[in-house]
Structures are given as C-alpha cells and as structure tokens.
Design an enzyme around this catalytic site. Structure first.
Site, PDB file in Angstrom:
ATOM      1  N   SER A 114       0.841  -1.213   0.000  1.00 16.40           N
ATOM      2  CA  SER A 114       0.000   0.000   0.000  1.00 16.40           C
ATOM      3  C   SER A 114       0.869   1.253   0.000  1.00 16.40           C
ATOM      4  O   SER A 114       0.611   2.220  -0.725  1.00 16.40           O
ATOM      5  CB  SER A 114      -0.874   0.019   1.259  1.00 16.40           C
ATOM      6  OG  SER A 114      -1.785  -1.041   1.233  1.00 16.40           O
TER       7      SER A 114
ATOM      8  N   ARG B 200       1.523   4.320  -2.994  1.00 17.33           N
ATOM      9  CA  ARG B 200       1.287   5.729  -2.653  1.00 17.33           C
ATOM     10  C   ARG B 200       2.552   6.566  -2.818  1.00 17.33           C
ATOM     11  O   ARG B 200       2.496   7.731  -3.207  1.00 17.33           O
ATOM     12  CB  ARG B 200       0.743   5.823  -1.223  1.00 17.33           C
ATOM     13  CG  ARG B 200      -0.721   5.348  -1.136  1.00 17.33           C
ATOM     14  CD  ARG B 200      -1.087   4.933   0.268  1.00 17.33           C
ATOM     15  NE  ARG B 200      -2.506   4.660   0.451  1.00 17.33           N
ATOM     16  CZ  ARG B 200      -3.109   3.496   0.135  1.00 17.33           C
ATOM     17  NH1 ARG B 200      -2.424   2.514  -0.407  1.00 17.33           N
ATOM     18  NH2 ARG B 200      -4.404   3.329   0.353  1.00 17.33           N
TER      19      ARG B 200
ATOM     20  N   GLY C  34      -5.947  -3.784  -7.862  1.00 17.67           N
ATOM     21  CA  GLY C  34      -7.087  -2.920  -7.550  1.00 17.67           C
ATOM     22  C   GLY C  34      -6.636  -1.613  -6.938  1.00 17.67           C
ATOM     23  O   GLY C  34      -7.177  -0.542  -7.240  1.00 17.67           O
TER      24      GLY C  34
ATOM     25  N   ARG D 175     -13.518  -6.921 -11.297  1.00  8.97           N
ATOM     26  CA  ARG D 175     -13.759  -6.227 -10.019  1.00  8.97           C
ATOM     27  C   ARG D 175     -14.512  -4.913 -10.218  1.00  8.97           C
ATOM     28  O   ARG D 175     -14.369  -4.248 -11.235  1.00  8.97           O
ATOM     29  CB  ARG D 175     -12.417  -6.013  -9.298  1.00  8.97           C
ATOM     30  CG  ARG D 175     -11.761  -7.340  -8.979  1.00  8.97           C
ATOM     31  CD  ARG D 175     -10.425  -7.175  -8.314  1.00  8.97           C
ATOM     32  NE  ARG D 175     -10.549  -6.587  -6.989  1.00  8.97           N
ATOM     33  CZ  ARG D 175      -9.509  -6.258  -6.227  1.00  8.97           C
ATOM     34  NH1 ARG D 175      -8.278  -6.460  -6.685  1.00  8.97           N
ATOM     35  NH2 ARG D 175      -9.697  -5.744  -5.042  1.00  8.97           N
TER      36      ARG D 175
ATOM     37  N   GLN E 117      -9.109   2.106  -0.546  1.00  5.02           N
ATOM     38  CA  GLN E 117      -8.910   2.463  -1.955  1.00  5.02           C
ATOM     39  C   GLN E 117      -9.881   3.562  -2.358  1.00  5.02           C
ATOM     40  O   GLN E 117      -9.505   4.514  -3.045  1.00  5.02           O
ATOM     41  CB  GLN E 117      -9.084   1.232  -2.844  1.00  5.02           C
ATOM     42  CG  GLN E 117      -7.986   0.200  -2.632  1.00  5.02           C
ATOM     43  CD  GLN E 117      -8.211  -1.079  -3.416  1.00  5.02           C
ATOM     44  OE1 GLN E 117      -9.194  -1.209  -4.148  1.00  5.02           O
ATOM     45  NE2 GLN E 117      -7.301  -2.028  -3.264  1.00  5.02           N
TER      46      GLN E 117
ATOM     47  N   ASP F   9      -6.932  -8.133   4.369  1.00  5.74           N
ATOM     48  CA  ASP F   9      -6.149  -8.981   3.461  1.00  5.74           C
ATOM     49  C   ASP F   9      -5.647 -10.256   4.138  1.00  5.74           C
ATOM     50  O   ASP F   9      -5.059 -11.116   3.475  1.00  5.74           O
ATOM     51  CB  ASP F   9      -4.952  -8.200   2.915  1.00  5.74           C
ATOM     52  CG  ASP F   9      -5.395  -7.112   1.944  1.00  5.74           C
ATOM     53  OD1 ASP F   9      -6.489  -7.233   1.363  1.00  5.74           O
ATOM     54  OD2 ASP F   9      -4.648  -6.135   1.776  1.00  5.74           O
TER      55      ASP F   9
ATOM     56  N   ARG G 210     -12.676 -14.374  -2.074  1.00  5.44           N
ATOM     57  CA  ARG G 210     -11.782 -15.069  -1.134  1.00  5.44           C
ATOM     58  C   ARG G 210     -12.542 -15.963  -0.147  1.00  5.44           C
ATOM     59  O   ARG G 210     -11.957 -16.914   0.388  1.00  5.44           O
ATOM     60  CB  ARG G 210     -10.913 -14.054  -0.384  1.00  5.44           C
ATOM     61  CG  ARG G 210      -9.837 -13.492  -1.280  1.00  5.44           C
ATOM     62  CD  ARG G 210      -8.917 -12.516  -0.588  1.00  5.44           C
ATOM     63  NE  ARG G 210      -7.795 -12.204  -1.465  1.00  5.44           N
ATOM     64  CZ  ARG G 210      -7.003 -11.156  -1.329  1.00  5.44           C
ATOM     65  NH1 ARG G 210      -7.197 -10.296  -0.337  1.00  5.44           N
ATOM     66  NH2 ARG G 210      -6.009 -10.956  -2.168  1.00  5.44           N
TER      67      ARG G 210
HETATM   68  C1  S3P Z   1      -5.577  -1.349  -0.032  1.00  7.53           C
HETATM   69  C2  S3P Z   1      -6.834  -1.399   0.470  1.00  7.53           C
HETATM   70  C3  S3P Z   1      -7.602  -2.636   0.656  1.00  7.53           C
HETATM   71  C4  S3P Z   1      -6.731  -3.874   0.535  1.00  7.53           C
HETATM   72  C5  S3P Z   1      -5.749  -3.776  -0.595  1.00  7.53           C
HETATM   73  C6  S3P Z   1      -4.852  -2.574  -0.417  1.00  7.53           C
HETATM   74  C7  S3P Z   1      -4.909  -0.036  -0.166  1.00  7.53           C
HETATM   75  O1  S3P Z   1      -8.596  -2.706  -0.325  1.00  7.53           O
HETATM   76  O2  S3P Z   1      -7.521  -5.020   0.383  1.00  7.53           O
HETATM   77  O3  S3P Z   1      -4.944  -4.931  -0.660  1.00  7.53           O
HETATM   78  O4  S3P Z   1      -3.676   0.002  -0.377  1.00  7.53           O
HETATM   79  O5  S3P Z   1      -5.602   0.988  -0.066  1.00  7.53           O
HETATM   80  P1  S3P Z   1     -10.040  -1.988  -0.109  1.00  7.53           P
HETATM   81  O6  S3P Z   1      -9.798  -0.549  -0.020  1.00  7.53           O
HETATM   82  O7  S3P Z   1     -10.850  -2.335  -1.333  1.00  7.53           O
HETATM   83  O8  S3P Z   1     -10.579  -2.605   1.142  1.00  7.53           O
END
Ligand code: S3P
Length: 447
Positions: free
Chosen positions: A29, A33, A101, A129, A176, A326, A357
C-alpha cells in the site's frame, strides 16, 4: 501485463521447524502511494524499501505514462521526478494495472480532476472487479467514466476540467475508495471531505501530510472524518517503506503451525489500521513477541519473534475486519490447526478482492479435509487441532496471490502435501516468497 503467462503449480510439504530471519518486502500500500504522490510532487522523491512486486511495477509504469520520471537505482531504491498537482500529461496508450485494484483505483482518483482522458485495463481478475465504488465519487468532482457493464474494466475516465470539491461518505469500508477521493481532491479547489464509518488503513492521510498537504483527521459520531485542502504544492520526500504486515503474515502463520519453529521477522509495520491479524493471533494463543517498537518512515514498526503455538479458535469481531481485510485467507488456513471454531463475520468485502476469497478459501479448505461454513458475509472454520489437517489436495488460486500463499502455508503443517494450481500471482506482492520460505527451511517448491 493484462494476462498471465503459464500457470505455475507449486507444492508445500510437511515441514521441519522453521528457523531464522524472514526479511519480508516493503509494504504494498505504501509503495503504490509513494510512487503516486512522488509523481504529484514538484521535484525528486526518493524511495527506499519499495516493493518490487508486479502490482507496484505496474503503478511505476503508469506514473511514467502520466509524465513523471521514475527511475530504479538498485534493490528497492527508486526516485520519482514529479510533475506537480494538476501536472499530469495525457497517457499515449492504455494504462494496464495488471492485477492491482489499489493501483487502478488510486490512479483513477489522481487523474480524475485533470482535463485529460485515460483508459484503464488489467488482468482477468481485475477486469471482474467493481470500479463503480470509485467512479461514483469521482463523478461528483465532475469526472466521467465509461466502462463495461457493472462498472468493469476496461474503462475510460475523462477528467474534470473544472473540478469541484466533494464531501463523500464511503458506502463500503475501503481505503482504496477513500484514497481515490483524497487524491482527486488534491486538484480541486477548496476542501474535500471523506467520512468513513469504520477506519481503514490510513497510509494516504499520513503520506499526504508528509508531502505537505493540509490533512485533518477527526473521530466523530459518524466515524472518521478526513479533510483535505485542495491544490497544495506537494514537496518531494524521502520515503522509507516499512516491511509489509500483510506479507509478514505468511511466514508468521507458517511458524505458528509448524512444530518447533522459532523465527524473527524484523521491521514490520504495526500501524493500528493494519494489525488486526496480529491481535487475533495473540487471542488464539500465538506466541508472538513484539520487540523494539519504534517509528520508521512515519509508521510504527516492531521486530516480531514468533514461535510454534497451540492455538484455539476465536470469534473475530466484525469491527476488526478493516484492519485485517487482506489477512483472512491466511487466518482461515491457520484456524484449521486450532482447537475449535474460528468465526469470521462481517467479511463480505472479501468477495470482491483479487478473487472471491470466501469461496476460494472454503473450497480449498474442504478439499484439504477441513469443515467450513459460509454465507455472504461470514466464514467459519472448524479447527482440527495441531496435527489434524489431512491436506493432500490441489487448491485453485483464481489469480489471487494471497490464496496461493495461504494454501502453501497450510501445506507446511498438513499431513499430506498441498498443491496450488498457480503460484504465479505471488509475484504481484511477494516476489521473494519462495526463496524466503526456503531460507527458513520450509519445503515450498514449483512442481
Ligand atoms: C488497499 C486497500 C484494501 C486492501 C488492498 C490494499 C490499499 O482494499 O484489500 O490490498 O492500499 O488501499 P479496499 O480498499 O478495497 O478494502
């Protein structure tokens, strides 16, 4: 890469004690960023400890397509020469976010308030997705999105030429979605506000502040309220990426279920919006010592010492879901070795991850001889105790790295070997998984 190469079946066999030091890669993450905010700053951002998994490499490529200069200098050492907030160029080709994603949703947010058009796609998993959760709030800023039915990729986003700031209550607990709105808010005049009922990972807020944006966070009766003042000049930073607690979960859980194990996992992020798994494991009776708590790169970190433990099943409070979203797959694998039931409720978001999952874990656990119960929002695993998991199955991974690694962990303590049909997606988040596990003495190998 919008497709995958040939599937890589992998097998884990019953292991002798795991010992040694597990240096897991940088946080995924935070790595995404760092590249995106680096691209939006004026000047050169330096990143160390960047995760060089395919997801993050795809985001690096995307930032180049939007005009930033992204350079690799050595292992995990990268620089990003940014173009400034509002400075993105229009990409000359389709942006392929692969399996990620986080990559696609954050980048859509970052470009949605600039007057340019970009088309996004991804692999077969990402193309299933939902993107509406991001394009709905981006429309409030004035952006338009044209995708396939049910808001699926490929999708073209036309950024707003005259964006307006937005106040948005996130309908799903998603960092996200929150982050996409905050990144869009960067190039809107005035104040953008996100309100989330349950706190999700806060790396965007922390890093935006680090880059010099005005971000205020307040806990209110409605939930966590985040205010961002638009059109800041972001200052380049040095970002030291801490090790990923979601990746650390795999060697940690393997050590807990393999008798005689004693490992050390240094420098793992202990950010409270990410550490729900560790709280849960301790409640299950896990012997985990958190040594040398300290701050690195704006995040709390600690060195973990993990020893094989007798575990008991627990009820995971639904309010903890966001902080371990996760980690449910690997928790489900570990729960098979506990005494009693482990109940995971409030987890329907797991159905829209890299795979469904809940379904992927339930089917694979059943194939390995473990009884599970599931409904739309729940997974219950009936533990068989430390030596009770038969294994001896091939589990389908559905292009999902965490499903693959979870079943390989399970295979290390099951009675018979466990195979995953395709370990290739592990590269997206944990490219050194095989060598790291081998270094601890774990027999995980390609078939
Ligand atoms: C993430 C947010 C999560 C997580 C993903 C990483 C992020 O997803 O499952 O692996 O870096 O913001 P969601 O925001 O859809 O919950």
């Amino acid at each position: 890469m919008s497709g995958h190469g040939n599937p890589i079946p992998m097998t884990a066999r019953r292991s002798g004690p795991l010992t040694g030091v597990a240096e897991v890669p940088g946080d995924k993450s935070i790595s995404h960023r760092a590249l995106i905010l680096g691209a939006l700053a004026v000047g050169e951002t330096e990143v160390t400890g960047l995760l060089e998994g395919q997801d993050v490499l795809d985001t690096a490529k995307a930032m180049r397509a939007f005009g930033a200069t992204v350079t690799r200098h050595g292992d995990g050492h990268w620089t990003v020469a940014g173009v400034g907030v509002g400075g993105f160029a229009e990409p000359a080709d389709v942006i392929d976010c692969g399996n990620s994603g986080t990559g696609v949703r954050l980048i859509m947010g970052a470009m949605a308030t600039s007057p340019l058009t970009a088309t996004f796609t991804g692999d077969a998993s990402l193309r299933k997705r939902p993107m509406g959760r991001v394009t709905d709030p981006l429309a409030l800023f004035g952006a338009q999105a044209y995708g396939r039915s049910q808001g699926r990729l490929p999708m073209t986003v036309v950024g707003a030429a005259d964006p307006v700031p937005v106040t948005y209550r996130t309908p799903v607990p998603s960092a996200q979605v929150k982050s996409a709105v905050l990144l869009a808010g960067l190039n809107a005049p005035g104040e953008t506000v996100v309100i989330e009922k349950e706190a999700t990972r806060d790396h965007s807020e922390r890093m935006l502040r680090g880059f010099g944006a005005a971000v205020e966070v307040e806990d209110t009766a409605e939930g966590r309220l985040i205010r961002l003042t638009g059109q800041p000049e972001l200052r380049p930073q040095r970002v030291a990426v801490p090790r990923d607690p979601s990746s650390a979960a795999f060697p940690v859980c393997a050590a807990l279920i393999v008798p005689g194990s004693d490992i050390r996992v240094p420098g793992v992020s202990q950010n409270p919006t990410r550490n729900g798994l560790y709280t849960t494991l301790v409640e299950m009776g896990a012997d985990i010592v958190f040594e040398n708590p300290r701050e690195e790169g704006g995040e709390p970190v600690a060195d973990l010492v993990v020893r094989h433990s007798s575990l008991r099943g627990v009820e995971v409070p639904p309010g903890r879901a966001a902080s371990m979203i996760d980690e449910y797959p690997v928790l489900a694998a570990v729960a098979a070795f506990a005494e009693g039931r482990t109940v995971m409720r409030g987890v329907k978001e797991l159905r829209v991850k890299e795979s469904d999952r809940i379904d992927a874990m339930a089917r694979g656990l059943e194939a390995c001889g473990v009884t599970v119960e599931e409904d739309e929002d729940t997974l219950i695993v009936h533990g068989l105790g430390a030596d009770g998991v038969p294994g001896g199955a091939t589990c389908a991974t559905h292009l999902d790295h965490r499903i693959a690694m979870s079943f390989l962990v399970l295979g290390l303590a099951a009675r018979a070997p466990v195979t995953v049909d395709d370990g290739s997606p592990i590269d997206t988040s944990f490219p050194v998984f095989e060598t790291l596990m081998a270094g601890l003495g774990a027999p995980v190998a390609r078939d």
